[in-house]
Design a protein around this motif. Structure first.
Motif, PDB file in Angstrom:
ATOM      1  N   SER A   1      30.471  10.063   3.685  1.00 50.36           N
ATOM      2  CA  SER A   1      31.156   9.274   4.707  1.00 50.36           C
ATOM      3  C   SER A   1      30.277   9.214   5.954  1.00 50.36           C
ATOM      4  N   GLY A   2      30.720   8.451   6.938  1.00 48.03           N
ATOM      5  CA  GLY A   2      30.008   8.338   8.201  1.00 48.03           C
ATOM      6  C   GLY A   2      29.313   7.006   8.357  1.00 48.03           C
ATOM      7  N   THR A   3      28.783   6.795   9.557  1.00 48.99           N
ATOM      8  CA  THR A   3      28.104   5.536   9.880  1.00 48.99           C
ATOM      9  C   THR A   3      26.607   5.759  10.080  1.00 48.99           C
ATOM     10  N   GLY A   4      26.070   6.712   9.381  1.00 40.90           N
ATOM     11  CA  GLY A   4      24.647   7.026   9.494  1.00 40.90           C
ATOM     12  C   GLY A   4      23.792   6.225   8.535  1.00 40.90           C
ATOM     13  N   LYS A   5      22.496   6.426   8.676  1.00 42.91           N
ATOM     14  CA  LYS A   5      21.498   5.716   7.883  1.00 42.91           C
ATOM     15  C   LYS A   5      20.806   6.701   6.944  1.00 42.91           C
ATOM     16  N   PHE A   6      20.641   6.290   5.696  1.00 45.18           N
ATOM     17  CA  PHE A   6      19.856   7.031   4.720  1.00 45.18           C
ATOM     18  C   PHE A   6      18.540   6.286   4.534  1.00 45.18           C
TER      19      PHE A   6
ATOM     20  N   TYR B   1      26.726   3.533   4.622  1.00 47.36           N
ATOM     21  CA  TYR B   1      26.806   2.587   5.732  1.00 47.36           C
ATOM     22  C   TYR B   1      25.493   1.815   5.857  1.00 47.36           C
ATOM     23  N   ASP B   2      24.384   2.509   6.050  1.00 46.69           N
ATOM     24  CA  ASP B   2      23.056   1.896   6.128  1.00 46.69           C
ATOM     25  C   ASP B   2      22.129   2.573   5.137  1.00 46.69           C
ATOM     26  N   LEU B   3      21.255   1.782   4.507  1.00 45.99           N
ATOM     27  CA  LEU B   3      20.270   2.322   3.581  1.00 45.99           C
ATOM     28  C   LEU B   3      18.958   1.587   3.775  1.00 45.99           C
ATOM     29  N   GLU B   4      17.874   2.353   3.808  1.00 44.70           N
ATOM     30  CA  GLU B   4      16.533   1.764   3.846  1.00 44.70           C
ATOM     31  C   GLU B   4      15.720   2.335   2.694  1.00 44.70           C
ATOM     32  N   ILE B   5      15.101   1.449   1.918  1.00 46.28           N
ATOM     33  CA  ILE B   5      14.186   1.829   0.849  1.00 46.28           C
ATOM     34  C   ILE B   5      12.783   1.606   1.399  1.00 46.28           C
ATOM     35  N   THR B   6      11.982   2.684   1.481  1.00 43.09           N
ATOM     36  CA  THR B   6      10.668   2.539   2.112  1.00 43.09           C
ATOM     37  C   THR B   6       9.542   2.267   1.124  1.00 43.09           C
ATOM     38  N   THR B   7       9.602   2.822  -0.079  1.00 43.20           N
ATOM     39  CA  THR B   7       8.527   2.589  -1.044  1.00 43.20           C
ATOM     40  C   THR B   7       9.094   2.013  -2.326  1.00 43.20           C
ATOM     41  N   GLN B   8       9.603   2.843  -3.225  1.00 41.32           N
ATOM     42  CA  GLN B   8      10.203   2.335  -4.456  1.00 41.32           C
ATOM     43  C   GLN B   8      11.391   3.199  -4.832  1.00 41.32           C
ATOM     44  N   SER B   9      12.394   2.550  -5.447  1.00 41.67           N
ATOM     45  CA  SER B   9      13.597   3.255  -5.850  1.00 41.67           C
ATOM     46  C   SER B   9      14.285   2.478  -6.962  1.00 41.67           C
ATOM     47  N   THR B  10      14.976   3.208  -7.835  1.00 45.53           N
ATOM     48  CA  THR B  10      15.784   2.606  -8.898  1.00 45.53           C
ATOM     49  C   THR B  10      17.208   3.099  -8.757  1.00 45.53           C
TER      50      THR B  10
ATOM     51  N   SER C   1      20.905   3.646 -10.431  1.00 43.48           N
ATOM     52  CA  SER C   1      21.424   3.809 -11.791  1.00 43.48           C
ATOM     53  C   SER C   1      22.941   3.776 -11.878  1.00 43.48           C
ATOM     54  N   ASP C   2      23.656   3.717 -10.764  1.00 41.96           N
ATOM     55  CA  ASP C   2      25.117   3.670 -10.779  1.00 41.96           C
ATOM     56  C   ASP C   2      25.593   2.616  -9.792  1.00 41.96           C
ATOM     57  N   THR C   3      26.796   2.767  -9.259  1.00 43.05           N
ATOM     58  CA  THR C   3      27.340   1.800  -8.306  1.00 43.05           C
ATOM     59  C   THR C   3      27.043   2.245  -6.881  1.00 43.05           C
ATOM     60  N   LEU C   4      26.487   1.322  -6.088  1.00 42.53           N
ATOM     61  CA  LEU C   4      26.193   1.579  -4.685  1.00 42.53           C
ATOM     62  C   LEU C   4      26.818   0.474  -3.849  1.00 42.53           C
ATOM     63  N   ASN C   5      27.696   0.865  -2.921  1.00 44.10           N
ATOM     64  CA  ASN C   5      28.316  -0.060  -1.975  1.00 44.10           C
ATOM     65  C   ASN C   5      27.651   0.122  -0.617  1.00 44.10           C
ATOM     66  N   ILE C   6      27.177  -0.972  -0.012  1.00 41.13           N
ATOM     67  CA  ILE C   6      26.578  -0.943   1.318  1.00 41.13           C
ATOM     68  C   ILE C   6      27.565  -1.587   2.281  1.00 41.13           C
ATOM     69  N   GLN C   7      27.973  -0.833   3.304  1.00 48.49           N
ATOM     70  CA  GLN C   7      28.964  -1.335   4.255  1.00 48.49           C
ATOM     71  C   GLN C   7      28.343  -2.090   5.422  1.00 48.49           C
ATOM     72  N   ASN C   8      27.103  -1.808   5.760  1.00 47.26           N
ATOM     73  CA  ASN C   8      26.503  -2.449   6.921  1.00 47.26           C
ATOM     74  C   ASN C   8      25.180  -3.126   6.563  1.00 47.26           C
ATOM     75  N   LYS C   9      24.099  -2.355   6.424  1.00 46.49           N
ATOM     76  CA  LYS C   9      22.803  -3.004   6.260  1.00 46.49           C
ATOM     77  C   LYS C   9      21.952  -2.298   5.213  1.00 46.49           C
ATOM     78  N   LEU C  10      21.285  -3.116   4.393  1.00 43.90           N
ATOM     79  CA  LEU C  10      20.304  -2.657   3.423  1.00 43.90           C
ATOM     80  C   LEU C  10      18.951  -3.239   3.817  1.00 43.90           C
TER      81      LEU C  10
ATOM     82  N   ASN D   1      30.555  -5.589   7.266  1.00 46.44           N
ATOM     83  CA  ASN D   1      29.774  -6.796   7.052  1.00 46.44           C
ATOM     84  C   ASN D   1      28.464  -6.416   6.366  1.00 46.44           C
ATOM     85  N   GLY D   2      28.545  -6.030   5.084  1.00 45.90           N
ATOM     86  CA  GLY D   2      27.367  -5.635   4.327  1.00 45.90           C
ATOM     87  C   GLY D   2      26.388  -6.792   4.197  1.00 45.90           C
ATOM     88  N   ARG D   3      25.101  -6.490   4.408  1.00 40.24           N
ATOM     89  CA  ARG D   3      24.094  -7.551   4.375  1.00 40.24           C
ATOM     90  C   ARG D   3      22.717  -6.950   4.151  1.00 40.24           C
TER      91      ARG D   3
END
Length: 181
Positions: A23-28, A42-51, A53-62, A84-86
């Motif tokens: 939970s929370g409004t932080g960034k991973f 809430y927020d997710l950033e992929i910096t190099t490469q990632s796969t 394998s399950d369900t991921l819901n983004i609430q704010n920004k990817l 407003n996921g985007r």
């Protein structure tokens, strides 16, 4: 198992695996690691490469500044009365398909036009828009009996970035259209 609350920025230098609640409004920030376990971030950033394998819901920004493979999973950009996921400003690629929800309130105080556009190429039927129309000005005017011009019913049309879906909000949400913007 358990609950983890992130209200800051968390850098993950390997795999991000969830078996509880986040939970929370932080960034991973995931740096060269895979993502597994159903989760909502809430927020997710992929910096190099990632796969994924399950369900991921983004609430704010990817943000994807590397490569993100979602082809064997479910990525959902959540859009509702609260979120407003985007996809944010990114320089990477997403491989696979994902759901980009768009929120339309049930009642906006009467009839109204609403317009929204996809962030990636999709189809009208994938958006759940059965009553969709594409604008075709290449055929002759229907008034002379030689064809149809203007709005043509097209429930399987492809919609790309730079195009929009026009929705006439009625109580049964039955008037949907598509136009270039």
């Amino acid at each position: 198992n358990g609950t983890f609350t992130n209200n800051g920025t968390l850098l993950v230098d390997s795999n991000l695996t969830n078996s509880g609640t986040i939970s929370g409004t932080g960034k991973f920030i995931v740096n060269d690691g895979d993502i597994s376990g159903n989760m909502t971030l809430y927020d997710l950033e992929i910096t190099t490469q990632s796969t994924l394998s399950d369900t991921l819901n983004i609430q704010n920004k990817l943000n994807v500044n590397g490569s993100f493979n979602v082809s064997s999973a479910e990525l959902v950009l959540v859009n509702d009365a609260t979120y407003n996921g985007r996809i944010g400003q990114s320089s990477g690629t997403i491989t696979g398909t994902f759901k980009n929800q768009r929120y339309l309130p049930a009642d906006c105080g009467g009839l109204a036009w609403k317009m929204f556009a996809p962030t990636a190429t999709t189809t009208v039927d994938a958006l759940g828009l059965y009553y969709a129309y594409t604008y075709d000005e290449t055929t002759a005017d229907s008034s002379d009996g030689s064809g149809v011009s203007g709005w043509v019913w097209s429930p399987t049309a492809t919609i790309s970035p730079g195009e929009c879906v026009i929705h006439w909000q009625t109580s049964d949400m039955s008037k949907i259209g598509r136009a270039h913007v």
